[in-house]
Write an enzyme that holds these catalytic residues in place. Sequence first.
Site, mmCIF file in Angstrom:
data_model
loop_
_atom_site.group_PDB
_atom_site.id
_atom_site.type_symbol
_atom_site.label_atom_id
_atom_site.label_comp_id
_atom_site.label_asym_id
_atom_site.label_seq_id
_atom_site.Cartn_x
_atom_site.Cartn_y
_atom_site.Cartn_z
ATOM 1 N N ASP A 194 0.862 -1.177 0.000
ATOM 2 C CA ASP A 194 0.000 0.000 0.000
ATOM 3 C C ASP A 194 0.902 1.230 0.000
ATOM 4 O O ASP A 194 1.913 1.273 0.706
ATOM 5 C CB ASP A 194 -0.898 0.031 1.233
ATOM 6 C CG ASP A 194 -2.091 -0.916 1.136
ATOM 7 O OD1 ASP A 194 -2.121 -1.750 0.201
ATOM 8 O OD2 ASP A 194 -2.981 -0.827 2.002
ATOM 9 N N HIS A 244 0.178 0.676 7.360
ATOM 10 C CA HIS A 244 0.364 2.080 7.012
ATOM 11 C C HIS A 244 1.238 2.791 8.051
ATOM 12 O O HIS A 244 1.055 2.640 9.249
ATOM 13 C CB HIS A 244 -0.970 2.801 6.806
ATOM 14 C CG HIS A 244 -1.806 2.171 5.736
ATOM 15 N ND1 HIS A 244 -3.138 2.445 5.559
ATOM 16 C CD2 HIS A 244 -1.474 1.247 4.776
ATOM 17 C CE1 HIS A 244 -3.603 1.734 4.543
ATOM 18 N NE2 HIS A 244 -2.603 1.002 4.055
ATOM 19 N N CYS A 349 -4.322 10.549 5.210
ATOM 20 C CA CYS A 349 -4.917 9.472 4.417
ATOM 21 C C CYS A 349 -5.831 10.025 3.324
ATOM 22 O O CYS A 349 -5.936 9.446 2.246
ATOM 23 C CB CYS A 349 -5.718 8.534 5.318
ATOM 24 S SG CYS A 349 -4.715 7.522 6.418
#
Length: 366
Positions: A194, A244, A349
């Site tokens: 990611d 993350h 984000c």
Amino acid sequence: MTHDKPYESCIVNSHNEWDPLEEVIVGVLGGACHPSWEMGFEATTPVEILERSRRLQLTHGGMAEAPEQEEIAERELEGFVAALEGAGVTVRRPDPFNHARPHVTPHWAISGGNCQANPRDVLIVLGEEILEAPMALRSRYFEFLAYRRLVKEYFRRGAGWATAPKPELSSRTYDAYFQRGRGYVTTDFEPVFDAADMSRFGRDVFIQRSHVTNDMGIDWLRRHLEPRGYRLHRIEFEDYRAEHIDATFVPLAPGKLMVNPERPIKELPKIFARSDWEIREAPLSTFPSTHPKHSSFRWFNMNLFSLDENRVFVEQNEEPMIEFLQNWGFEPIALPFRNVYRYGGSFHCATVDIRRRGTRQEYFHE
């Protein structure tokens, strides 16, 4: 080492998290749905709400979000957009995408997707190039489609565009015998990562090994980036549900790094030992411990987004973080954003910085 071309000639240009912001993509909420339960959530869901989340997602996965909840969060997101535009920033938005429908490939099928609230997870800008990530969760497999109109526009205007190999996400991508606290749920069957597991410091890019970023994905990135003059650094944290990096390891300005006191780094890269970076631990969030998603959201106070080296967007209820930033020489811009949390993140984000005014610099010396 600096960027090869003057930034004025670059349609896409971003090298770190703090240069003055000129253009940004901000997510949208239209088309969001409850994510379908899948094996990856066994690893990334806090243990104290694991059973509740599993039951909820097995029951409601693929169903559209409640309109009234989406509207409240949308107002906060629009307030953020208005603040950015008021500061002279160009804001672009992805296309709404209906996630409340089956997602199917030759290898698997699930009842629905997720949302478009978090472009940071899907895309990252490294210099003049937009890089599309091969995301590790099936519910997020098709999120890239909502950004294709924008990416194609940037490409036609001269930007670079790279896409990592699209993964199968078959059963071989995941460890069927995974146990919490013992390794990661993703195997090295194929590259997955990611984009939100990466943190940019000019020439140096740090990437977290996590449940959604595997070592094969890190190897792919290294081979892609190093010929272009980057140094990629693999790091790990003491975090049983690692996913993350932007609520764990957060650079705010040259020489200023904020870290998560509950997620110590397993081994600080030697490059930091030879630098003069000041590392401070983030304060605790004020997010209510009585909230059912307290464990998921309690460090979203670290998920900050910088307008430049001085001004930083922060959630307005996070008084300790606001004071922390002020004491460190920053100017916090406080906005309401807690209703956006339920979609998986906060200000960082919700954004992908497309263009910042600056060149690629070297902040560490070997």
